[in-house]
Design a protein around this motif. Structure first.
Motif, short mmCIF file in Angstrom:
data_model
loop_
_atom_site.label_atom_id
_atom_site.label_comp_id
_atom_site.label_asym_id
_atom_site.label_seq_id
_atom_site.Cartn_x
_atom_site.Cartn_y
_atom_site.Cartn_z
N GLU A 1 0.90 -1.14 0.02
CA GLU A 1 0.15 0.11 0.00
C GLU A 1 0.93 1.20 0.13
O GLU A 1 0.87 1.94 0.90
CB GLU A 1 -1.01 -0.04 1.14
CG GLU A 1 -2.08 0.78 1.00
CD GLU A 1 -3.47 0.09 1.43
OE1 GLU A 1 -4.42 0.16 0.73
OE2 GLU A 1 -3.47 -0.18 2.54
N SER B 1 -5.40 3.23 2.18
CA SER B 1 -5.45 2.26 3.19
C SER B 1 -6.57 1.05 3.15
O SER B 1 -6.95 0.24 4.16
CB SER B 1 -5.92 3.12 4.48
OG SER B 1 -6.95 3.71 4.54
N ILE C 1 -4.60 -2.67 3.51
CA ILE C 1 -4.32 -2.95 5.03
C ILE C 1 -5.75 -3.41 5.79
O ILE C 1 -5.99 -4.38 6.60
CB ILE C 1 -3.68 -2.15 5.66
CG1 ILE C 1 -2.13 -1.74 5.23
CG2 ILE C 1 -3.49 -2.44 7.06
CD1 ILE C 1 -1.41 -3.29 5.11
N ASP D 1 -6.83 -6.81 7.46
CA ASP D 1 -7.26 -6.82 9.02
C ASP D 1 -8.68 -7.54 9.27
O ASP D 1 -9.12 -8.31 10.22
CB ASP D 1 -7.49 -5.46 9.51
CG ASP D 1 -6.18 -4.83 9.96
OD1 ASP D 1 -5.30 -5.67 10.06
OD2 ASP D 1 -5.87 -3.62 9.76
N LEU E 1 4.57 -6.30 3.32
CA LEU E 1 3.85 -5.02 3.71
C LEU E 1 4.68 -4.44 4.66
O LEU E 1 5.64 -4.93 5.14
CB LEU E 1 2.51 -5.53 4.37
CG LEU E 1 2.52 -6.11 5.88
CD1 LEU E 1 1.14 -6.20 6.58
CD2 LEU E 1 2.85 -7.55 5.66
N HIS F 1 2.63 -1.47 10.11
CA HIS F 1 1.20 -1.86 10.27
C HIS F 1 1.56 -3.29 11.08
O HIS F 1 1.41 -4.28 10.78
CB HIS F 1 0.64 -2.46 9.07
CG HIS F 1 0.56 -1.17 8.03
ND1 HIS F 1 -0.30 0.12 8.25
CD2 HIS F 1 1.01 -1.06 6.88
CE1 HIS F 1 -0.48 0.74 7.31
NE2 HIS F 1 0.57 0.32 6.45
N THR G 1 -1.13 -5.82 11.85
CA THR G 1 -1.65 -6.41 10.83
C THR G 1 -0.57 -7.53 10.41
O THR G 1 -0.81 -8.68 10.35
CB THR G 1 -1.65 -5.59 9.63
OG1 THR G 1 -2.63 -4.72 9.84
CG2 THR G 1 -2.29 -6.39 8.34
#
Length: 431
Positions: free
Chosen positions: A119, A125, A128, A132, A158, A162, A165
Motif C-alpha cells: 500500500e 489504506s 491493510i 485486518d 507489507l 502495520h 496486521t
C-alpha cells in the motif's frame, strides 16, 4: 443513476461491445469482450439495468433494482479459463490482465509468488483494512495463486509500520513455505522491482520482468479477487477504494469495500458524506501517481483511491519541474503548475529515470536516490524561482539538501492531497 463502463480499463486493446442499446442487462453479465488474439480483458456490468447509450469509448447503463448480493456466475471450469473469462486485471494501478500474468509454471521446485501489500501511496489504506478483516482469506488466496503457477514459495510483503496486521498474519500462517516480510515505510516500497529487491535481494533491470527472478508479483486486492474468481465464479465487477480529503467531514479517510465498477466519482464522494465547499482538484489514485478526475467520471478497474485535495497555494511566477520515474510524470506536473498559476521554465529528470521504449520512464533503483544537486542547479539557471517535484522519499530528501540553499522553495506533487488529510508533507526525513 447511470453507470459508465469504458472499453479501455486495462493494458492491451479496448474491449468490444457485445450488447445493444435498450438491452436489459443483469449484474455480472458480459457487456464487452476481449478481442480475439490480442492482449485485453472482458468487461461485465456491475449492476442490473438498461443500456441507454453506446458511445465510441464506453457503455452507459441506467441502474435499476440491483441486488448487489447476486451476479451471473462465470461459465468456465478450469482456474486459468476462469481467470481469462473474469476480466480480472492488476488492481494496484497497472491493469495488466491477470490470466496472462499467471500463465507461468515454475515446476513446483522453484518460483515465488509475492503478494504486494505495501500500500505504497500515502493515504490509501483499503488493502491493510482488507487484511485486518480476514487474514486467513488472504493466505488461502495466496495458496490458490501458488497452485496456479506451481510455485514453491510465497511472500506477503507489507510495511512494518502495520505491526498489528503483521502479527495477525503471522498468527494464522501455518504454511512454512509462506513468509511475512516487513518493508520500510518509504515511497516507493510498493514498486514491483523494489518489492523483489527488498524481499528476495535481487535488483532487476528496469526492462526486466519478475520472471527473471523466478517470481510473480501480484497486488493484494488482485490476489483476493483470484479467489473470488476461482471459488465463487465471480467476475470482476466490484472494487475496494480509499476515499479521503476535503469532504464535509474535513480531513477524513474512508475505506469502502466492493464498490460497483462504473459508479460516478461524485456518487462515491456522496456516500462518504459529500465533498466540502472548497477543494483544489479531485484525484483518482494516490497522491504520487494519481490523475485529475471529475465528479461525472466512472470508477474503473484500476481505481484505488479518490482524494479531494486542498486548494492550490500561490507559487512564484516561474517554476522548474523535476520529474521522478516513481511519481507524477511531466504532463501531470505541468498540469499542477498551471493550477498554481506558474510558468514552467525548465524540466529536469532524475538521473535514475530511465527512458523506456514506450516513452515512459522507470527508475534504475526505486527509492534509492543518486542525488539531485545538479538537476536543481540547472532549474535555477533556467530562471526557476521555485521547484515542483514528484520525487520519491529519498530523492525528496536530496532535493531538500540543496534547493533551500539556492533560495528555491520546494513544492511536491503530493502536497494538496496530504494537506487535505493533515498528513506531513514529503520533504526531508530522518532514518
Amino acid at each position: 443513476m447511470n453507470y459508465i463502463f469504458p472499453f479501455k480499463q486495462h493494458v492491451g486493446a479496448p474491449s468490444e461491445v457485445v450488447v445493444e442499446e435498450n438491452a436489459v442487462v443483469e449484474r455480472g453479465q458480459l457487456i464487452a469482450k476481449k478481442p480475439d488474439g490480442v492482449l485485453g480483458s472482458n468487461i461485465f456490468s456491475s449492476v442490473c439495468g438498461k443500456v441507454i447509450e453506446i458511445r465510441e469509448n464506453e457503455i452507459v447503463i441506467e441502474e435499476k433494482d440491483t441486488d448487489y448480493s447476486k451476479y451471473i456466475p462465470l461459465k468456465s471450469e478450469t482456474p486459468k479459463d476462469l481467470l481469462a473469462e473474469s476480466g480480472l486485471v492488476g488492481l494496484g494501478g497497472a491493469g495488466f490482465p491477470t490470466s496472462v500474468k499467471l500463465n507461468i509454471d515454475f515446476g513446483g521446485d522453484k518460483g515465488t509468488v509475492i503478494v504486494n501489500a505495501a500500500e505504497c501511496e500515502p493515504i490509501l489504506s483499503h488493502n491493510i483494512a482488507r487484511i485486518d478483516e480476514d487474514p486467513e482469506k488472504l493466505l488461502r488466496s495466496l495458496g490458490i495463486v501458488m497452485n496456479i503457477v506451481n510455485a514453491q514459495k510465497g511472500i506477503i510483503a507489507l510495511k512494518g509500520i502495520h505491526q498489528d496486521t503483521v502479527n495477525k498474519l503471522k498468527e494464522v500462517n501455518k504454511n512454512s513455505n509462506v513468509t511475512i516480510f516487513e518493508l520500510d515505510n518509504i515511497y516507493p516500497m510498493g514498486e514491483e522491482r523494489a518489492v523483489i529487491r527488498e524481499s528476495m535481494g535481487v535488483l532487476l533491470k528496469p526492462d526486466s520482468l519478475p520472471s527473471e527472478a523466478d517470481a510473480v508479483v501480484i497486488n493484494l486486492e488482485t490476489v483476493l479477487k483470484v479467489r473470488e474468481v476461482i471459488e465463487d465464479k465471480k467476475p470482476l465487477i466490484d472494487k475496494d477504494l480509499t476515499v479521503a480529503g476535503k469532504l464535509s467531514e474535513a480531513g477524513s479517510i474512508h475505506v469502502m469495500f466492493d464498490v460497483p465498477l462504473g459508479i460516478p466519482v461524485g456518487e462515491v464522494f456522496d456516500r462518504c458524506g459529500g465533498l466540502g465547499d472548497e477543494y483544489g482538484e479531485l484525484i483518482m489514485g494516490g497522491p504520487f501517481t494519481g490523475k485529475r478526475t471529475f465528479v461525472d467520471k466512472p470508477i474503473v478497474k484500476t481505481t484505488g483511491g479518490l482524494i479531494a485535495a486542498e486548494k492550490f497555494l500561490p507559487s512564484p511566477e516561474k517554476i522548474g519541474v523535476l520529474v521522478c520515474a516513481c511519481g507524477a510524470d511531466e504532463a501531470r506536473l505541468r498540469e499542477q503548475a498551471a493550477s498554481m498559476n506558474s510558468e514552467v521554465v525548465g524540466v529536469e529528470f532524475c538521473k535514475n529515470a530511465m527512458l523506456m521504449k514506450n516513452g515512459s520512464r522507470k527508475c534504475l533503483n526505486p527509492g534509492i536516490c543518486p542525488g539531485q544537486v545538479q538537476k536543481v542547479m540547472s532549474l535555477k539557471k533556467a530562471g526557476a524561482q521555485a521547484v515542483l517535484i514528484s520525487n520519491c522519499t529519498d530523492c525528496s530528501n536530496t532535493v531538500m539538501s540543496c534547493a533551500p540553499q539556492l533560495k528555491l522553495p520546494v513544492y511536491h506533487c503530493t502536497d494538496g492531497a496530504l494537506r487535505s488529510v493533515n498528513y506531513k508533507l514529503i520533504r526531508r526525513f530522518k532514518n
